[in-house]
Design a protein around this motif. Structure first.
Motif, PDB file in Angstrom:
ATOM      1  N   LYS A  31     103.530  32.050 -16.702  1.00 48.61           N
ATOM      2  CA  LYS A  31     103.565  33.501 -17.720  1.00 48.61           C
ATOM      3  C   LYS A  31     102.820  32.922 -18.947  1.00 48.61           C
ATOM      4  CE  LYS A  31     106.036  37.286 -15.740  1.00 48.61           C
ATOM      5  NZ  LYS A  31     107.644  38.357 -15.555  1.00 48.61           N
ATOM      6  N   ALA A  32     103.545  32.376 -19.658  1.00 49.29           N
ATOM      7  CA  ALA A  32     102.482  31.537 -20.616  1.00 49.29           C
ATOM      8  C   ALA A  32     101.932  30.890 -20.521  1.00 49.29           C
ATOM      9  CB  ALA A  32     103.684  30.668 -21.150  1.00 49.29           C
ATOM     10  N   THR A  33     101.682  29.939 -19.379  1.00 53.19           N
ATOM     11  CA  THR A  33     100.820  29.320 -19.145  1.00 53.19           C
ATOM     12  C   THR A  33      99.624  30.460 -18.925  1.00 53.19           C
ATOM     13  OG1 THR A  33     102.440  27.396 -18.784  1.00 53.19           O
ATOM     14  CG2 THR A  33      99.500  27.502 -17.662  1.00 53.19           C
ATOM     15  N   GLU A  34     100.215  31.462 -18.044  1.00 50.47           N
ATOM     16  CA  GLU A  34      98.422  31.811 -17.561  1.00 50.47           C
ATOM     17  C   GLU A  34      98.048  33.184 -18.779  1.00 50.47           C
ATOM     18  OE1 GLU A  34      98.024  35.678 -14.412  1.00 50.47           O
ATOM     19  OE2 GLU A  34     100.065  35.365 -14.767  1.00 50.47           O
ATOM     20  N   THR A  35      99.243  33.224 -19.131  1.00 51.62           N
ATOM     21  CA  THR A  35      98.813  33.629 -20.891  1.00 51.62           C
ATOM     22  C   THR A  35      97.779  32.849 -21.720  1.00 51.62           C
ATOM     23  OG1 THR A  35     100.475  35.332 -20.950  1.00 51.62           O
ATOM     24  CG2 THR A  35      98.882  35.399 -23.269  1.00 51.62           C
ATOM     25  N   VAL A  36      97.951  31.988 -21.620  1.00 57.54           N
ATOM     26  CA  VAL A  36      97.541  30.787 -22.767  1.00 57.54           C
ATOM     27  C   VAL A  36      96.074  30.386 -21.930  1.00 57.54           C
ATOM     28  CG1 VAL A  36      96.925  28.265 -23.341  1.00 57.54           C
ATOM     29  CG2 VAL A  36      99.293  29.511 -23.626  1.00 57.54           C
ATOM     30  N   GLY A  37      96.131  30.649 -20.661  1.00 61.92           N
ATOM     31  CA  GLY A  37      94.730  30.303 -19.973  1.00 61.92           C
ATOM     32  C   GLY A  37      93.634  31.791 -20.314  1.00 61.92           C
ATOM     33  N   LYS A  38      94.169  32.897 -19.973  1.00 62.33           N
ATOM     34  CA  LYS A  38      94.107  34.054 -20.135  1.00 62.33           C
ATOM     35  C   LYS A  38      92.817  34.699 -21.735  1.00 62.33           C
ATOM     36  CE  LYS A  38      95.615  36.872 -16.825  1.00 62.33           C
ATOM     37  NZ  LYS A  38      96.229  38.142 -16.545  1.00 62.33           N
ATOM     38  N   ALA A  39      93.528  33.763 -22.415  1.00 56.28           N
ATOM     39  CA  ALA A  39      93.022  33.765 -23.974  1.00 56.28           C
ATOM     40  C   ALA A  39      92.552  32.732 -24.465  1.00 56.28           C
ATOM     41  CB  ALA A  39      94.599  33.224 -24.711  1.00 56.28           C
ATOM     42  N   THR A  40      92.069  31.408 -23.327  1.00 58.94           N
ATOM     43  CA  THR A  40      91.808  30.414 -23.575  1.00 58.94           C
ATOM     44  C   THR A  40      90.261  30.167 -22.585  1.00 58.94           C
ATOM     45  OG1 THR A  40      92.949  28.988 -22.327  1.00 58.94           O
ATOM     46  CG2 THR A  40      93.026  28.832 -25.215  1.00 58.94           C
ATOM     47  N   ASN A  41      91.027  31.603 -22.499  1.00 57.36           N
ATOM     48  CA  ASN A  41      89.282  31.529 -20.705  1.00 57.36           C
ATOM     49  C   ASN A  41      89.176  30.679 -19.921  1.00 57.36           C
ATOM     50  OD1 ASN A  41      87.592  33.274 -19.527  1.00 57.36           O
ATOM     51  ND2 ASN A  41      85.679  32.403 -20.643  1.00 57.36           N
ATOM     52  N   ASP A  42      90.409  29.909 -19.539  1.00 58.04           N
ATOM     53  CA  ASP A  42      90.460  28.314 -18.886  1.00 58.04           C
ATOM     54  C   ASP A  42      91.292  29.033 -17.556  1.00 58.04           C
ATOM     55  OD1 ASP A  42      91.058  26.355 -17.505  1.00 58.04           O
ATOM     56  OD2 ASP A  42      91.900  25.199 -19.390  1.00 58.04           O
ATOM     57  N   ASP A  43      90.379  29.334 -16.558  1.00 53.44           N
ATOM     58  CA  ASP A  43      90.700  29.554 -15.350  1.00 53.44           C
ATOM     59  C   ASP A  43      91.834  28.649 -14.090  1.00 53.44           C
ATOM     60  OD1 ASP A  43      89.057  31.923 -15.501  1.00 53.44           O
ATOM     61  OD2 ASP A  43      87.486  30.791 -14.244  1.00 53.44           O
ATOM     62  N   SER A  44      91.616  27.399 -14.462  1.00 58.76           N
ATOM     63  CA  SER A  44      92.451  26.889 -14.126  1.00 58.76           C
ATOM     64  C   SER A  44      93.775  26.942 -14.542  1.00 58.76           C
ATOM     65  CB  SER A  44      92.237  24.728 -14.642  1.00 58.76           C
ATOM     66  OG  SER A  44      92.078  24.495 -15.781  1.00 58.76           O
ATOM     67  N   LYS A  45      93.990  27.285 -16.112  1.00 53.85           N
ATOM     68  CA  LYS A  45      95.826  27.206 -16.461  1.00 53.85           C
ATOM     69  C   LYS A  45      96.041  28.409 -15.795  1.00 53.85           C
ATOM     70  CE  LYS A  45      96.363  24.213 -19.575  1.00 53.85           C
ATOM     71  NZ  LYS A  45      97.031  22.932 -19.183  1.00 53.85           N
ATOM     72  N   VAL A  46      95.098  29.467 -15.463  1.00 51.26           N
ATOM     73  CA  VAL A  46      96.043  30.500 -15.486  1.00 51.26           C
ATOM     74  C   VAL A  46      96.355  30.534 -13.837  1.00 51.26           C
ATOM     75  CG1 VAL A  46      94.708  33.013 -14.285  1.00 51.26           C
ATOM     76  CG2 VAL A  46      94.240  31.456 -16.477  1.00 51.26           C
ATOM     77  N   ALA A  47      95.205  29.499 -13.230  1.00 55.52           N
ATOM     78  CA  ALA A  47      96.183  29.199 -11.574  1.00 55.52           C
ATOM     79  C   ALA A  47      96.927  28.413 -11.946  1.00 55.52           C
ATOM     80  CB  ALA A  47      94.794  28.690 -10.757  1.00 55.52           C
ATOM     81  N   GLU A  48      97.231  27.499 -12.730  1.00 53.29           N
ATOM     82  CA  GLU A  48      98.469  26.898 -12.487  1.00 53.29           C
ATOM     83  C   GLU A  48      99.691  27.675 -13.246  1.00 53.29           C
ATOM     84  OE1 GLU A  48     100.068  23.445 -15.626  1.00 53.29           O
ATOM     85  OE2 GLU A  48      98.549  23.438 -15.575  1.00 53.29           O
TER      86      GLU A  48
END
Length: 57
Positions: A17-34
């Motif tokens: 959940k934290a990784t997904e949130t960071v990915g959304k905040a930084t607009n990093d689709d790979s982090k969201v997927a991870e």
């Protein structure tokens, strides 16, 4: 399901959940997927442990 397994699965879910949130905040689709993959992995493990517990009783 042992307490240790529950704790590990919960930690993996929170990490995802934290990784997904960071990915959304930084607009990093790979982090969201991870992050989503980590959450899915935790869910699958939890379901597997629940099945094992059901057959023990």
């Amino acid at each position: 399901m042992s307490a240790s397994d529950k704790i590990q699965n919960a930690a993996e879910d929170l990490k995802g959940k934290a990784t997904e949130t960071v990915g959304k905040a930084t607009n990093d689709d790979s982090k969201v997927a991870e992050g989503r993959a980590e959450q899915s992995s935790a869910s699958v493990k939890k379901a597997g442990e629940n099945v094992k517990d059901a057959f023990k009783h």
